[in-house]
Scaffold this motif. Structure first.
Motif, PDB file in Angstrom:
ATOM      1  N   THR A 216     -12.258  16.299   1.107  1.00  0.00           N
ATOM      2  CA  THR A 216     -13.187  15.229   0.741  1.00  0.00           C
ATOM      3  C   THR A 216     -12.861  14.160   1.201  1.00  0.00           C
ATOM      4  OG1 THR A 216     -12.144  14.624  -1.123  1.00  0.00           O
ATOM      5  CG2 THR A 216     -13.717  16.474  -1.601  1.00  0.00           C
ATOM      6  N   ALA A 217     -13.909  13.104   1.332  1.00  0.00           N
ATOM      7  CA  ALA A 217     -13.426  11.613   2.032  1.00  0.00           C
ATOM      8  C   ALA A 217     -12.780  11.047   1.153  1.00  0.00           C
ATOM      9  CB  ALA A 217     -14.982  10.742   1.999  1.00  0.00           C
ATOM     10  N   PHE A 218     -12.697  11.137   0.049  1.00  0.00           N
ATOM     11  CA  PHE A 218     -11.436  10.646  -1.006  1.00  0.00           C
ATOM     12  C   PHE A 218     -10.090  10.936  -0.671  1.00  0.00           C
ATOM     13  CE2 PHE A 218      -9.021  10.416  -5.125  1.00  0.00           C
ATOM     14  CZ  PHE A 218      -9.092   8.598  -5.141  1.00  0.00           C
ATOM     15  N   HIS A 219     -10.057  12.200  -0.343  1.00  0.00           N
ATOM     16  CA  HIS A 219      -8.818  13.002  -0.002  1.00  0.00           C
ATOM     17  C   HIS A 219      -8.228  12.169   1.383  1.00  0.00           C
ATOM     18  CE1 HIS A 219      -9.505  15.946  -2.547  1.00  0.00           C
ATOM     19  NE2 HIS A 219      -8.483  16.664  -2.333  1.00  0.00           N
ATOM     20  N   VAL A 220      -9.158  11.915   2.473  1.00  0.00           N
ATOM     21  CA  VAL A 220      -9.035  11.074   3.399  1.00  0.00           C
ATOM     22  C   VAL A 220      -8.481   9.794   3.167  1.00  0.00           C
ATOM     23  CG1 VAL A 220      -9.980  10.140   5.731  1.00  0.00           C
ATOM     24  CG2 VAL A 220     -10.440  12.555   4.895  1.00  0.00           C
ATOM     25  N   PHE A 221      -9.247   9.115   2.286  1.00  0.00           N
ATOM     26  CA  PHE A 221      -8.876   7.607   1.698  1.00  0.00           C
ATOM     27  C   PHE A 221      -7.400   7.594   1.475  1.00  0.00           C
ATOM     28  CE2 PHE A 221      -8.716   4.844  -1.967  1.00  0.00           C
ATOM     29  CZ  PHE A 221      -8.581   3.581  -1.179  1.00  0.00           C
ATOM     30  N   VAL A 222      -7.276   8.375   0.488  1.00  0.00           N
ATOM     31  CA  VAL A 222      -5.808   8.623  -0.124  1.00  0.00           C
ATOM     32  C   VAL A 222      -4.725   8.657   0.936  1.00  0.00           C
ATOM     33  CG1 VAL A 222      -4.192   9.804  -1.831  1.00  0.00           C
ATOM     34  CG2 VAL A 222      -6.638   9.508  -2.450  1.00  0.00           C
ATOM     35  N   PHE A 223      -4.874   9.695   1.853  1.00  0.00           N
ATOM     36  CA  PHE A 223      -4.050  10.195   3.129  1.00  0.00           C
ATOM     37  C   PHE A 223      -3.804   8.727   3.929  1.00  0.00           C
ATOM     38  CE2 PHE A 223      -2.998  11.972   7.195  1.00  0.00           C
ATOM     39  CZ  PHE A 223      -1.863  12.626   6.786  1.00  0.00           C
ATOM     40  N   ILE A 224      -5.132   8.069   4.195  1.00  0.00           N
ATOM     41  CA  ILE A 224      -4.833   6.994   5.202  1.00  0.00           C
ATOM     42  C   ILE A 224      -4.008   5.797   4.462  1.00  0.00           C
ATOM     43  CG2 ILE A 224      -6.037   5.045   6.059  1.00  0.00           C
ATOM     44  CD1 ILE A 224      -6.095   7.454   7.851  1.00  0.00           C
ATOM     45  N   THR A 225      -4.128   5.596   3.062  1.00  0.00           N
ATOM     46  CA  THR A 225      -3.531   4.550   2.228  1.00  0.00           C
ATOM     47  C   THR A 225      -2.039   4.936   2.210  1.00  0.00           C
ATOM     48  OG1 THR A 225      -5.361   4.343   0.615  1.00  0.00           O
ATOM     49  CG2 THR A 225      -3.231   3.564   0.031  1.00  0.00           C
ATOM     50  N   ILE A 226      -1.656   6.249   2.038  1.00  0.00           N
ATOM     51  CA  ILE A 226      -0.315   6.571   2.324  1.00  0.00           C
ATOM     52  C   ILE A 226       0.425   6.598   3.766  1.00  0.00           C
ATOM     53  CG2 ILE A 226       1.407   8.782   2.152  1.00  0.00           C
ATOM     54  CD1 ILE A 226      -0.501   9.704  -0.254  1.00  0.00           C
ATOM     55  N   ALA A 227      -0.486   6.768   4.808  1.00  0.00           N
ATOM     56  CA  ALA A 227      -0.186   6.389   6.188  1.00  0.00           C
ATOM     57  C   ALA A 227       0.247   4.956   6.311  1.00  0.00           C
ATOM     58  CB  ALA A 227      -1.000   6.691   7.040  1.00  0.00           C
ATOM     59  N   VAL A 228      -0.765   4.065   5.851  1.00  0.00           N
ATOM     60  CA  VAL A 228      -0.455   2.686   6.013  1.00  0.00           C
ATOM     61  C   VAL A 228       0.892   2.281   5.106  1.00  0.00           C
ATOM     62  CG1 VAL A 228      -1.332   0.324   5.280  1.00  0.00           C
ATOM     63  CG2 VAL A 228      -2.876   2.111   6.304  1.00  0.00           C
ATOM     64  N   GLN A 229       0.970   2.585   4.077  1.00  0.00           N
ATOM     65  CA  GLN A 229       2.343   2.380   3.250  1.00  0.00           C
ATOM     66  C   GLN A 229       3.536   2.988   4.030  1.00  0.00           C
ATOM     67  OE1 GLN A 229       1.719   4.325  -0.587  1.00  0.00           O
ATOM     68  NE2 GLN A 229       0.161   2.659  -1.102  1.00  0.00           N
ATOM     69  N   CYS A 230       3.405   4.173   4.670  1.00  0.00           N
ATOM     70  CA  CYS A 230       4.691   4.740   5.264  1.00  0.00           C
ATOM     71  C   CYS A 230       4.948   4.032   6.767  1.00  0.00           C
ATOM     72  CB  CYS A 230       4.460   6.237   5.504  1.00  0.00           C
ATOM     73  SG  CYS A 230       4.555   7.090   4.033  1.00  0.00           S
ATOM     74  N   PHE A 231       3.956   3.689   7.310  1.00  0.00           N
ATOM     75  CA  PHE A 231       4.200   3.308   8.828  1.00  0.00           C
ATOM     76  C   PHE A 231       4.090   1.831   9.062  1.00  0.00           C
ATOM     77  CE2 PHE A 231       2.804   7.698   9.123  1.00  0.00           C
ATOM     78  CZ  PHE A 231       4.105   8.339   9.247  1.00  0.00           C
ATOM     79  N   ALA A 232       3.097   1.091   8.365  1.00  0.00           N
ATOM     80  CA  ALA A 232       2.691  -0.318   8.528  1.00  0.00           C
ATOM     81  C   ALA A 232       3.740  -1.263   7.614  1.00  0.00           C
ATOM     82  CB  ALA A 232       1.376  -0.608   8.229  1.00  0.00           C
ATOM     83  N   VAL A 233       3.512  -0.509   6.291  1.00  0.00           N
ATOM     84  CA  VAL A 233       4.043  -1.765   5.241  1.00  0.00           C
ATOM     85  C   VAL A 233       5.931  -1.418   4.904  1.00  0.00           C
ATOM     86  CG1 VAL A 233       4.210  -2.171   2.663  1.00  0.00           C
ATOM     87  CG2 VAL A 233       2.169  -1.687   4.149  1.00  0.00           C
ATOM     88  N   SER A 234       6.154  -0.131   4.937  1.00  0.00           N
ATOM     89  CA  SER A 234       7.628   0.266   4.851  1.00  0.00           C
ATOM     90  C   SER A 234       8.613  -0.487   5.746  1.00  0.00           C
ATOM     91  CB  SER A 234       7.722   1.775   4.610  1.00  0.00           C
ATOM     92  OG  SER A 234       7.521   2.252   6.088  1.00  0.00           O
ATOM     93  N   PRO A 235       8.294  -0.508   7.158  1.00  0.00           N
ATOM     94  CA  PRO A 235       9.303  -1.167   8.006  1.00  0.00           C
ATOM     95  C   PRO A 235       9.441  -2.605   7.270  1.00  0.00           C
ATOM     96  CG  PRO A 235       7.686   0.078   9.350  1.00  0.00           C
ATOM     97  CD  PRO A 235       7.260   0.036   7.692  1.00  0.00           C
ATOM     98  N   ILE A 236       8.374  -3.498   7.146  1.00  0.00           N
ATOM     99  CA  ILE A 236       8.659  -4.686   6.614  1.00  0.00           C
ATOM    100  C   ILE A 236       9.276  -4.750   5.372  1.00  0.00           C
ATOM    101  CG2 ILE A 236       7.377  -6.926   6.139  1.00  0.00           C
ATOM    102  CD1 ILE A 236       5.120  -5.863   7.910  1.00  0.00           C
ATOM    103  N   LEU A 237       9.037  -3.881   4.289  1.00  0.00           N
ATOM    104  CA  LEU A 237       9.506  -3.900   2.991  1.00  0.00           C
ATOM    105  C   LEU A 237      11.025  -3.585   3.166  1.00  0.00           C
ATOM    106  CD1 LEU A 237       7.150  -2.095   0.651  1.00  0.00           C
ATOM    107  CD2 LEU A 237       7.669  -4.627   0.774  1.00  0.00           C
TER     108      LEU A 237
END
Length: 315
Positions: A216-237
């Motif tokens: 579903t689209a909600f699955h996609v939203f959750v997956f994209i959110t996790i991708a942002v946390q893993c690859f965009a946010v985690s290097p800075i954190l």
């Protein structure tokens, strides 16, 4: 240097079938210099001043400025292991991201629960690392929120973006993109191969490719959110955290527990990879680093240093 007898052929003429030639012999003594007006001219490190010397002649003073291993830093095995732990941290994050996709795709966990868990974990680390309000990077929160909102709006589009592409191609492309992310990631070493933008874009591209395989689209939203946390946010954190054995063991333990719940084969491969990166590679790096031999001398290219010119006034 020894005396060198040099014979010079001056002229030759042929008259009535008889060759007449005249020769004279001169002795030129190369002793750190060439003859000029009966005096020896010292050898210099430039070609135009060394008339009378062979082209391949080098004086013994040429190697006096030879230096070896001026900027070589000797590393211990522990320092090498701690440096390799940064690669292991990034590998663990990629594995956790892949396990998140597997859990969503196979309905092993509720998307809402996964979203709450990952967001809460990132927010707790965010608060622990930036307790000082002056150093609190609000721009990071704003950027993450912008990514999440964009992902929520575009999730229906991302769901159908790569549906026509075969699943094998999608998985192969995502795997290659994750490898590109690991190779070009900034591990704190200044190198030509480092490219933060390429590493981030490759990881996000691989994530977008996988979105079409979710339900579903909600699955996609959750997956994209996790991708942002893993690859965009985690290097800075994780940038303020210095590498240590404790952090390494924490990452490896969490990832291993998640892997073993999915597949024993996958967990075994993960352990072997971690041992190779954190034990074998540092050991051979330190061992072979002792054979490193860099030479520096007058043949190196000139380096222009910054020259500070004081302001002066002309009356």
């Amino acid at each position: 240097m020894t005396d060198v007898t040099k014979s010079t052929y001056l002229s030759s003429s042929k008259h009535n079938g008889v060759v007449k030639s005249s020769q004279y012999f001169t002795k030129v003594k190369y002793q750190n210099g060439a003859i000029r007006n009966g005096h020896l001219k010292p050898w210099k490190k430039n070609l135009y001043s060394n008339e009378g010397y062979p082209d391949n002649y080098t004086d013994k003073s040429f190697l006096e400025e030879l230096r070896k291993n001026l900027h070589v830093r000797k590393l211990t095995l522990l320092e090498a292991i701690l440096g390799a732990s940064l690669i292991t941290q990034r590998l663990c994050i990629v594995v956790i991201f892949a396990l998140s996709f597997y859990a969503l795709n196979c309905n092993l966990i509720s998307p809402l629960l996964l979203l709450i868990s990952s967001t809460s974990f990132s927010f707790i680390i965010y608060l622990l690392l930036y307790e000082n309000s002056k150093a609190f990077p609000l721009w990071l929160m704003k950027s993450a929120c912008a990514f999440v909102i964009s992902g929520y709006i575009l999730s229906p589009v991302l769901k159908t973006l790569t549906e026509t592409i075969s699943t094998d191609t999608i998985y192969a492309t995502a795997t290659v993109m994750m490898c590109v992310h690991l190779v070009f990631f900034d591990y704190g070493v200044s190198a030509v191969i480092v490219s933060t933008s390429l590493s981030l874009n490759a990881a996000l591209f691989g994530s977008i490719c996988l979105c079409s395989r979710l339900q579903t689209a909600f699955h996609v939203f959750v997956f994209i959110t996790i991708a942002v946390q893993c690859f965009a946010v985690s290097p800075i954190l994780l940038s303020p955290i210095k590498s240590s054995i404790t952090i390494l063991l924490l990452f490896v333990t969490v990832t291993f527990v998640l892997c073993i719940r999915v597949s024993s084969l996958m967990s075994g491969l993960f352990v072997l990879t971690v041992l190779f990166i954190n034990l074998m590679c540092p050991y051979y790096f330190v061992k072979w680093h002792s054979f490193k031999d860099n030479i520096y001398g007058p043949w190196d290219e000139a380096i222009v240093q910054d020259i500070k010119i004081k302001d002066f006034h002309v009356d």
